[in-house]
Enzyme design. Structure first.
Site, PDB file in Angstrom:
ATOM      1  N   ASN A  12      18.470  -2.279   7.268  1.00  0.00           N
ATOM      2  CA  ASN A  12      19.761  -1.979   6.694  1.00  0.00           C
ATOM      3  C   ASN A  12      20.963  -2.869   7.344  1.00  0.00           C
ATOM      4  OD1 ASN A  12      19.616  -0.201   4.134  1.00  0.00           O
ATOM      5  ND2 ASN A  12      18.672   1.043   5.733  1.00  0.00           N
ATOM      6  N   HIS A  31       9.501   9.279   7.769  1.00  0.00           N
ATOM      7  CA  HIS A  31      10.628   7.993   7.329  1.00  0.00           C
ATOM      8  C   HIS A  31      11.740   8.218   8.696  1.00  0.00           C
ATOM      9  CE1 HIS A  31      13.790   6.086   4.781  1.00  0.00           C
ATOM     10  NE2 HIS A  31      14.045   5.448   6.229  1.00  0.00           N
ATOM     11  N   GLU A  61      14.332   0.322   9.647  1.00  0.00           N
ATOM     12  CA  GLU A  61      13.536   1.389   9.248  1.00  0.00           C
ATOM     13  C   GLU A  61      12.061   1.356   9.385  1.00  0.00           C
ATOM     14  OE1 GLU A  61      14.981   3.050   5.383  1.00  0.00           O
ATOM     15  OE2 GLU A  61      17.189   2.982   6.253  1.00  0.00           O
ATOM     16  N   ARG A  78      24.039  -2.945   7.827  1.00  0.00           N
ATOM     17  CA  ARG A  78      25.370  -2.257   7.423  1.00  0.00           C
ATOM     18  C   ARG A  78      25.341  -0.929   8.255  1.00  0.00           C
ATOM     19  NH1 ARG A  78      23.947   2.130   4.444  1.00  0.00           N
ATOM     20  NH2 ARG A  78      22.205   1.784   2.846  1.00  0.00           N
ATOM     21  N   LYS A  84       0.765  -1.059   0.138  1.00  0.00           N
ATOM     22  CA  LYS A  84      -0.166  -0.073  -0.016  1.00  0.00           C
ATOM     23  C   LYS A  84       0.805   1.179   0.010  1.00  0.00           C
ATOM     24  CE  LYS A  84      -3.901   2.575   0.675  1.00  0.00           C
ATOM     25  NZ  LYS A  84      -4.739   2.669  -0.370  1.00  0.00           N
ATOM     26  N   TYR A  85       0.377   2.124  -0.838  1.00  0.00           N
ATOM     27  CA  TYR A  85       1.366   3.529  -0.924  1.00  0.00           C
ATOM     28  C   TYR A  85       0.699   4.516   0.175  1.00  0.00           C
ATOM     29  CZ  TYR A  85       3.513   7.681  -2.729  1.00  0.00           C
ATOM     30  OH  TYR A  85       4.050   8.877  -2.782  1.00  0.00           O
TER      31      TYR A  85
END
Length: 566
Positions: free
Chosen positions: A279, A196, A263, A281, A189-190
């Site tokens: 992520n 963020h 995230e 890293r 879903k957008y």
């Protein structure tokens, strides 16, 4: 940063550099016990992505451990496995963690398994465009199509309506296969209004998980971050605590080791957070969290890789930090919208003053070249203050003292954002920067970026272009780039020797940092200096370069001869 921290910890460094990076700032930092080895090549494929060559160098130098940095091979589970197979300690998570969290479909399924909320979607690889259309119909448009192995703003597409989903599915799949070697796609879903946010995690081999804090990276364009902050102005405390809890659950579930970032999407409409990705890293923006937690993340990475326990690690929450990314790029108007184009070249002056409240991580220095082969980011500036307003004020004042000339940078844009009432007020979402660029004076921004770079110092006048003894004129490269005479090997050349052209005719493409810019004679004309008359036609008498050749700023590209006036 990695070299500095290795030296702080008495770790001898073997630095691998490509051909264009052999004169870089990191090479200058090496001490008497350190070494630099040239891996050869220019492009990432020829150099930093050449895993076998990296490992051959590591074996030849007898290294104990390998830190993969923040890009290129840093999230390659295959490379981590190769390190292990060659008895090299990979400073990063286990291969199994990378395979689980590095694959977005596997990561989402892991989140569902441990009751971490995810954005509604396919929750797995789509088998066909019909499959995508069916799921999109169930959850409602708009939706996002994402490449499983995408990243850096690539491999992602918004689909607004059912009539577009089949074509865009095939487009994303084809592009992903070409860019990442895997064409698998999933759907979600957008969320139209979001922030963020990301949570910094450290975890050792003994099962000790430490949450160091969060960062807000909502000021971005084309899914690439420009500002990163140590707090999120609109996130309620209870959702912040939930994010920390979810990050710990995911890290424990995959038995993560080292530094990682979980995230999340903060959906402003529903006041909910959803897991997005992990992520596996070290991230560019890690110093933001170091400044406010009191934890040296890179040194702790080294400790964890050596097998140490972080049970007694005690992060504290103090003050506020903001990072800005300085990119070598100029603003241009395209279809009445501001876009940013990379500007590699030679840096003449670079002034980044030292301050006790500023950390600088910079590849920029006087006389250094910004290569056309890699990313446009040349420096990170991280500012610490007592609170957000104090940090904004300090950072804005600091940017007034900085100076980089010879290449354009986005510093004038960063200063405008720090002056903006909406940014200072903190009430915005990830559409903030594109909206900001629409409401500011574009011409003034473009002018200020070029003025700050002192581009006029490199400008030539008409007399310098004339070839002695003839009426021919030189066409010189405006920047360091890769030259292409046609749009592809199968397409005809833009111009051939003997062609007669006007000033708007495309002569070639100039590639820098994976962006292609058409070159015309018209682009060389500026206010008060018309180098190639718009009322004149020109015959191309010589073409001096071949496809794929690197040209530096000021190199001779073409020779043209004025024809009869129109």
């Amino acid at each position: 940063k990695l070299i500095r921290k290795a030296q702080d910890n008495n770790i001898a460094v073997v630095l691998i550099q490509s051909d264009p990076d052999m004169d870089s700032v990191p090479v200058d930092m090496l001490g008497p016990n350190d070494r630099v080895v040239c891996i050869g090549g220019n492009t990432p494929d020829e150099s930093y992505l050449n895993a076998k060559s990296v490992l051959r160098i590591a074996a030849h130098e007898g290294v104990d451990a390998l830190h993969p940095g923040i890009g290129f091979l840093s999230e390659s589970s295959q490379f981590a496995a190769l390190c292990g197979n060659n008895d090299i300690n990979f400073v990063g998570p286990p291969v199994s963690s990378m395979e689980t969290m590095g694959n977005k479909s596997n990561a989402i399924n892991t989140a569902i398994r441990v009751d971490v909320p995810v954005v509604p979607g396919s929750h797995g690889i789509l088998t066909s465009s019909a499959n995508a259309a069916s799921i999109a119909e169930d959850i409602g448009y708009p939706v996002l199509l994402k490449a499983v192995h995408g990243g850096g703003g690539k491999g992602i597409q918004v689909v607004e309506s059912a009539d577009r989903i089949h074509a865009l599915f095939h487009q994303i799949s084809t592009e992903a296969k070409a860019a990442f070697g895997n064409g698998d796609v999933y759907l979600e879903k957008y969320v139209t209004s979001l922030r963020h946010i990301e949570v910094q995690v450290l975890r050792d081999r003994h099962g000790n998980t430490k949450i160091l804090g969060l960062r807000d990276c909502s000021v971005q364009r084309n899914n690439q971050k420009i500002f990163e902050e140590s707090g999120s102005t609109m996130l309620p405390k209870e959702l912040e605590e939930s994010a920390y809890n979810f990050a710990k659950k995911l890290s424990d579930a995959v038995e993560y080791v080292g530094a990682g970032t979980v995230e999340f999407i903060f959906d402003l409409d529903s006041m909910a957070i959803y897991f997005m990705e992990m992520n596996t890293r070290l991230q560019v923006e890690h110093p933001v969290t170091e400044l406010v937690s009191g934890i040296d993340i890179v040194s702790t990475q080294f400790r964890i890789a050596e097998g140490d326990s972080i049970k007694d690690l005690a992060p504290v929450a103090k003050g506020y930090a903001i990072e800005v990314r300085i990119n070598a790029e100029k603003a241009v108007l395209k279809n009445d919208a501001v876009e940013f184009v990379p500007t590699p070249g030679n840096i003449r002056e670079c002034v980044l003053p030292e301050q006790d409240y500023i950390e600088i991580i910079s590849m920029a220095a006087p006389g250094k070249q910004v290569s056309p082969f890699y990313d446009s980011m040349v420096a990170q500036i991280i500012c610490y203050g007592t609170d957000r307003n104090d940090t904004i004020r300090k950072l804005r004042d600091y940017l007034e003292t900085t100076k980089i000339t010879g290449v354009c940078t986005n510093i004038p844009l960063l200063k405008r954002v720090l002056d903006d009432e909406v940014f200072v007020g903190g009430t915005y979402d990830t559409t903030y920067l594109p909206r900001f660029l629409k409401r500011i004076d574009s011409d003034a921004l473009i002018h200020d970026i070029e003025q700050a770079a002192d581009m006029n110092a490199d400008a030539v006048d008409a007399s310098q272009l004339r070839i002695e003894g003839s009426n021919e004129l030189k066409v010189l490269s405006p920047s360091t780039s890769i030259f292409y005479g046609s749009s592809s090997p199968s397409e005809p050349a833009f111009v051939k020797e003997g062609d007669v052209i006007d000033v708007s005719q495309t002569l070639c493409l100039m590639e820098a940092m994976k962006m292609f810019t058409p070159l015309t004679l018209k682009q060389f004309n500026r206010s008060g200096a018309e180098l190639y008359s718009k009322n004149q036609k020109f015959r191309v008498t010589r073409i001096l370069n071949s496809d794929g050749q690197q040209v530096n700023q000021g190199d001779l590209l073409f020779v043209v001869k004025p024809e009869t006036a129109v």
